[in-house]
Scaffold this motif. Structure first.
Motif, PDB file in Angstrom:
ATOM      1  N   ALA A 138       0.951  -1.098  -0.115  1.00 14.60           N
ATOM      2  CA  ALA A 138      -0.051  -0.070   0.023  1.00 14.60           C
ATOM      3  C   ALA A 138       0.883   1.366   0.078  1.00 14.60           C
ATOM      4  O   ALA A 138       2.061   1.223   0.868  1.00 14.60           O
ATOM      5  CB  ALA A 138      -0.888   0.044   1.253  1.00 14.60           C
ATOM      6  N   GLU A 139       0.472   2.244  -0.741  1.00  8.81           N
ATOM      7  CA  GLU A 139       1.283   3.645  -0.604  1.00  8.81           C
ATOM      8  C   GLU A 139       0.632   4.125   0.588  1.00  8.81           C
ATOM      9  O   GLU A 139      -0.603   4.336   0.695  1.00  8.81           O
ATOM     10  CB  GLU A 139       0.936   4.315  -1.830  1.00  8.81           C
ATOM     11  CG  GLU A 139       1.434   3.942  -3.113  1.00  8.81           C
ATOM     12  CD  GLU A 139       0.937   4.611  -4.282  1.00  8.81           C
ATOM     13  OE1 GLU A 139       1.821   4.418  -5.458  1.00  8.81           O
ATOM     14  OE2 GLU A 139      -0.034   5.190  -4.424  1.00  8.81           O
ATOM     15  N   HIS A 140       1.385   4.793   1.323  1.00 10.34           N
ATOM     16  CA  HIS A 140       1.109   5.720   2.619  1.00 10.34           C
ATOM     17  C   HIS A 140       2.114   6.577   2.797  1.00 10.34           C
ATOM     18  O   HIS A 140       3.589   6.314   2.895  1.00 10.34           O
ATOM     19  CB  HIS A 140       1.092   4.579   3.832  1.00 10.34           C
ATOM     20  CG  HIS A 140       0.882   5.363   4.962  1.00 10.34           C
ATOM     21  ND1 HIS A 140      -0.368   6.013   5.488  1.00 10.34           N
ATOM     22  CD2 HIS A 140       1.441   5.181   6.262  1.00 10.34           C
ATOM     23  CE1 HIS A 140      -0.225   6.423   6.349  1.00 10.34           C
ATOM     24  NE2 HIS A 140       0.842   5.881   7.083  1.00 10.34           N
ATOM     25  N   ASP A 141       1.640   7.985   2.877  1.00 12.21           N
ATOM     26  CA  ASP A 141       2.656   8.852   3.234  1.00 12.21           C
ATOM     27  C   ASP A 141       3.957   9.019   2.462  1.00 12.21           C
ATOM     28  O   ASP A 141       5.041   9.138   2.782  1.00 12.21           O
ATOM     29  CB  ASP A 141       3.105   9.002   4.646  1.00 12.21           C
ATOM     30  CG  ASP A 141       2.033   9.083   5.630  1.00 12.21           C
ATOM     31  OD1 ASP A 141       1.079   9.928   4.874  1.00 12.21           O
ATOM     32  OD2 ASP A 141       2.230   8.890   6.946  1.00 12.21           O
ATOM     33  N   ASP A 142       3.725   9.021   1.079  1.00 15.61           N
ATOM     34  CA  ASP A 142       4.681   9.164   0.107  1.00 15.61           C
ATOM     35  C   ASP A 142       5.733   7.862   0.067  1.00 15.61           C
ATOM     36  O   ASP A 142       6.971   8.048  -0.369  1.00 15.61           O
ATOM     37  CB  ASP A 142       5.479  10.400   0.199  1.00 15.61           C
ATOM     38  CG  ASP A 142       4.642  11.570  -0.200  1.00 15.61           C
ATOM     39  OD1 ASP A 142       3.920  11.423  -0.989  1.00 15.61           O
ATOM     40  OD2 ASP A 142       4.704  12.544   0.461  1.00 15.61           O
ATOM     41  N   THR A 143       5.346   6.955   0.855  1.00 16.93           N
ATOM     42  CA  THR A 143       6.324   5.776   0.924  1.00 16.93           C
ATOM     43  C   THR A 143       5.258   4.271   0.644  1.00 16.93           C
ATOM     44  O   THR A 143       4.025   4.607   0.311  1.00 16.93           O
ATOM     45  CB  THR A 143       7.113   5.469   2.035  1.00 16.93           C
ATOM     46  OG1 THR A 143       7.874   4.524   2.037  1.00 16.93           O
ATOM     47  CG2 THR A 143       6.056   5.590   3.228  1.00 16.93           C
ATOM     48  N   THR A 144       5.842   3.336   0.840  1.00 19.41           N
ATOM     49  CA  THR A 144       5.034   2.068   0.757  1.00 19.41           C
ATOM     50  C   THR A 144       5.047   1.180   2.000  1.00 19.41           C
ATOM     51  O   THR A 144       5.977   1.144   2.700  1.00 19.41           O
ATOM     52  CB  THR A 144       5.561   1.225  -0.295  1.00 19.41           C
ATOM     53  OG1 THR A 144       6.984   0.667  -0.172  1.00 19.41           O
ATOM     54  CG2 THR A 144       5.192   1.694  -1.740  1.00 19.41           C
ATOM     55  N   SER A 145       3.935   0.546   2.475  1.00 17.36           N
ATOM     56  CA  SER A 145       3.796  -0.302   3.526  1.00 17.36           C
ATOM     57  C   SER A 145       3.607  -1.622   2.950  1.00 17.36           C
ATOM     58  O   SER A 145       2.814  -1.749   2.106  1.00 17.36           O
ATOM     59  CB  SER A 145       2.793   0.335   4.458  1.00 17.36           C
ATOM     60  OG  SER A 145       3.148   1.637   4.968  1.00 17.36           O
ATOM     61  N   THR A 146       3.977  -2.666   3.720  1.00 21.06           N
ATOM     62  CA  THR A 146       3.764  -3.906   3.386  1.00 21.06           C
ATOM     63  C   THR A 146       3.213  -4.973   4.470  1.00 21.06           C
ATOM     64  O   THR A 146       3.591  -4.523   5.487  1.00 21.06           O
ATOM     65  CB  THR A 146       4.998  -4.682   2.709  1.00 21.06           C
ATOM     66  OG1 THR A 146       5.421  -3.864   1.699  1.00 21.06           O
ATOM     67  CG2 THR A 146       4.793  -6.219   2.221  1.00 21.06           C
TER      68      THR A 146
END
Length: 512
Positions: A138-146
Motif C-alpha cells: 500500500a502507498e502511505h505518506d509518500d512511501t510504501t507499507s507491506t
C-alpha cells in the motif's frame, strides 16, 4: 494462533511475521461494504485479527466523497442499510450526510473504526501458495507499507474515486463560466441567482436539479435522450407503523423483505412485460407534470425499463421543481460550448453561468490493485467471477459487487456472510487455501449485463461471468439468500488445499 498473537488480535493489531505485520484477514476499503464486511467478520470470529486499509482519510467511501447539493440514495434505507443494524429514521430515502452518519456510527459502536489504517492505498497483492498467504503493498505518506494476510477481501466498489467521466466537449476552452463535476464539488461554489445547466439525466443529475433550483435563478437538465424517472415517497408509512407496533428490529426485517419483494416484482415485470411497465411509468410521470407538457419528448426512452437503472426521485421533487418553473428539461445534443453557455445540435443556445457535468462515473476494478498469484500477473478479463464474489484461479480472495437492480448492501451483506461461512469451513477442515476453478468448456459473458454508458465504457477490463451458475452474477436477492447463506460450500467448484511446497496453479483462460 498463539496466546500472545490472539491477545494482539483481540486488540485489533496484527502480529509480526518476517518483519511484516500479519493479519488473518485484510479488508480493502472503509465504505459501506468494508464496514459491513468487518462487522460480519468480527461477529463470527471475535479472536481473528483483521485490518481495513482505506486509501482516503475518512470512513464512508462514496458517501464521504460526494458532497454535491442534495446528495442522497436512490435506494430505500431498509434495503441499503445493513441487515444487522436497523435503520430507524423516518426518511426511507435518506440524504448523504444521514447515510454517512449511519456508516460511521456502525463502525464506532462495534469498534471497527479502531481497525482502520487510513491513507493506505493498496496498489498490489501477491499470493504465495507455498506460504498460503498474501503480501499486500500500500502507498502511505509518500512511501510504501507491506502487510501479509491469510485472506484478502476487497470492498473498494467499482468506481474510480480520483475523478469521474467527462466527455471531450468541443469548445470547452471558450466557456467563460464555471465547469464542475459532481465528484469534485467545490465547497465554495456560489450558484445563488445563477443560470445552471446540468448535463446528464442519471441519479446524480435528477438529485442536483431540484436541490440547486432552490437557490439558482434557473436550472436546466440537458439530456441526450429521454429518461425513465419514477417518484417514490420519502417516508415508508408501513415501516413507521410496524416500528410503532413491533419495535425497530422486527419491523426492519419485515420492511426489508417487503421492499425486496416489491423491487423484484417491478424488475421481473420490466423484463417480461416491458410495455406494461413503460405505460405505468409514463402515466405516473404525466400526472406530475404541467398540462400539455411534452412527456414523450423528455421521458419516453427507446430502451425498456431496467435496461438501465431506473432513476427515483423522492416525493417527485424534480417534477415539483419543473411545475414551479424553477427547473426545465431539454432533450438535445451538444454541438459545442460557447463563451456564454452551450450551442445545441438543434441550433438553440442554452445560456449558463455554471455547467455541471453529471456525465457519469468511471469504473475501476478492485481499486486498480495489481494481483499476482505465484509470480503470475492476473489479467482480470482472463478470470471468471464465482458467485459474483471470488475469482477463478485466485486463492483466498473475495470481493463485493452489489446489485444493479436493487440496493448494493443486500448483496454486500450476503457476501460477508458467505466469506464467514467459507472461513469457518476451512478452519473445521484444516484447509489453508480455497480457489474457485471453472469448467474449461463454460462460455463467458460480460460480468454486468447492463446497458448504462458507465458500464459499457469499462466492462471489458473486468472479470468475466459464465453462462451458468455459479459463474453468473445473480441479480435476484431471494435466490442469492439460498445460494450464499444456505448453499453448500463444497459444491465441486471450489478447490480446497493445505499448504504446499510449490504452486500447482496454471492460468485459467476464460475470455470468449
Amino acid at each position: 494462533m498463539s496466546a500472545a498473537s490472539r491477545s494482539d488480535s483481540m486488540r485489533g493489531g496484527g502480529r509480526e511475521t518476517g518483519g511484516r505485520e500479519h493479519f488473518d484477514v485484510l479488508i480493502v476499503g472503509a465504505g459501506l461494504s468494508g464496514i459491513g464486511a468487518a462487522h460480519h467478520l468480527q461477529t463470527a470470529f471475535p479472536g481473528r485479527s483483521y485490518a481495513i486499509l482505506e486509501a482516503r482519510t475518512a470512513i464512508g467511501g462514496t458517501w464521504d466523497l460526494f458532497r454535491y447539493p442534495g446528495v442522497r440514495s436512490d435506494s430505500d434505507m431498509h434495503t441499503l442499510g445493513y441487515r444487522f443494524r436497523p435503520w430507524t429514521q423516518a426518511a426511507a430515502i435518506a440524504d448523504g450526510p444521514s447515510i454517512l452518519d449511519y456508516i460511521r456510527d456502525t463502525a464506532a459502536e462495534a469498534g471497527i473504526d479502531r481497525r482502520i489504517r487510513f491513507g493506505h492505498k493498496v496498489i498490489g497483492a501477491s499470493w504465495s501458495s507455498a506460504e498460503a498467504r498474501w503480501t499486500v503493498t500500500a502507498e502511505h505518506d509518500d512511501t510504501t507499507s507491506t502487510f501479509t494476510s491469510d485472506f484478502l477481501y476487497v470492498c473498494s466498489g467499482y468506481y474510480r474515486y480520483d475523478h469521474g467521466y467527462t466527455p471531450d466537449f468541443p469548445g470547452i476552452e471558450d466557456f467563460q463560466g464555471q465547469l464542475v463535476h459532481p465528484q469534485q464539488w467545490p465547497t465554495d461554489l456560489d450558484y445563488e441567482g445563477k443560470r445552471v445547466v446540468v448535463i446528464g439525466s442519471g441519479a446524480t443529475a435528477v438529485t442536483l436539479v431540484p436541490a440547486m433550483a432552490e437557490k439558482a435563478a434557473q436550472v436546466t437538465m440537458l439530456q441526450r435522450s429521454p429518461t425513465y424517472i419514477m417518484s417514490i415517497p420519502t417516508e415508508d408509512a408501513v415501516a413507521i407503523r410496524l416500528r410503532e407496533r413491533l419495535g425497530p428490529r422486527r419491523a426492519y426485517t419485515i420492511t426489508r423483505w417487503k421492499n425486496v419483494l416489491i423491487g423484484t416484482i417491478i424488475y421481473q415485470l420490466s423484463q417480461r412485460r416491458p410495455h406494461m411497465v413503460r405505460n405505468l411509468i409514463r402515466k405516473q410521470t404525466a400526472a406530475q407534470l404541467p398540462t400539455g407538457y411534452e412527456v414523450d419528448v423528455h421521458f419516453k426512452p427507446t430502451y425498456n425499463p431496467w435496461d438501465q437503472r431506473l432513476c427515483l426521485v423522492p416525493d417527485g421533487d424534480l417534477f415539483r421543481a419543473i411545475r414551479g418553473g424553477r427547473a426545465a428539461v431539454v432533450t438535445d445534443r451538444i454541438d459545442r460550448f460557447t463563451p456564454e453557455g452551450l450551442r445545441l445540435t438543434s441550433g438553440a443556445d442554452l445560456p449558463a453561468d455554471i455547467v455541471v457535468s453529471a456525465t457519469g462515473l468511471q469504473l475501476l476494478a478492485f481499486g486498480g490493485i495489481e494481483l499476482t498469484v505465484d509470480g503470475r500477473a492476473i489479467a482480470l478479463p482472463d478470470t471468471m467471477a464465482y458467485k459474483g464474489m471470488m475469482l477463478s484461479g485466485v486463492p483466498n480472495f473475495a470481493f463485493t459487487i452489489g446489485y444493479t437492480n436493487a440496493s448494493w448492501t443486500l448483496k454486500a451483506d450476503l457476501v460477508g456472510e458467505f466469506v464467514c461461512r467459507l472461513l469457518r469451513h476451512m478452519d473445521a477442515n484444516g484447509y489453508d487455501q480455497c480457489v474457485p476453478w471453472p469448467d474449461p468448456d463454460i462460455e463467458s459473458a460480460p460480468l454486468l449485463d447492463f446497458q448504462s454508458g458507465y458500464v459499457q465504457r469499462s466492462i471489458d477490463r473486468f472479470p468475466r461471468a459464465g453462462s451458468r451458475r455459479p459463474w453468473r452474477l445473480g441479480m435476484n436477492y431471494a435466490h442469492d439468500v439460498l445460494a450464499l447463506r444456505h448453499g453448500r460450500i463444497e459444491d465441486g467448484t471450489i478447490r480446497f488445499a493445505r499448504r504446499t511446497a510449490a504452486s500447482e496453479h496454471v492460468p485459467v483462460r476464460v475470455r470468449s
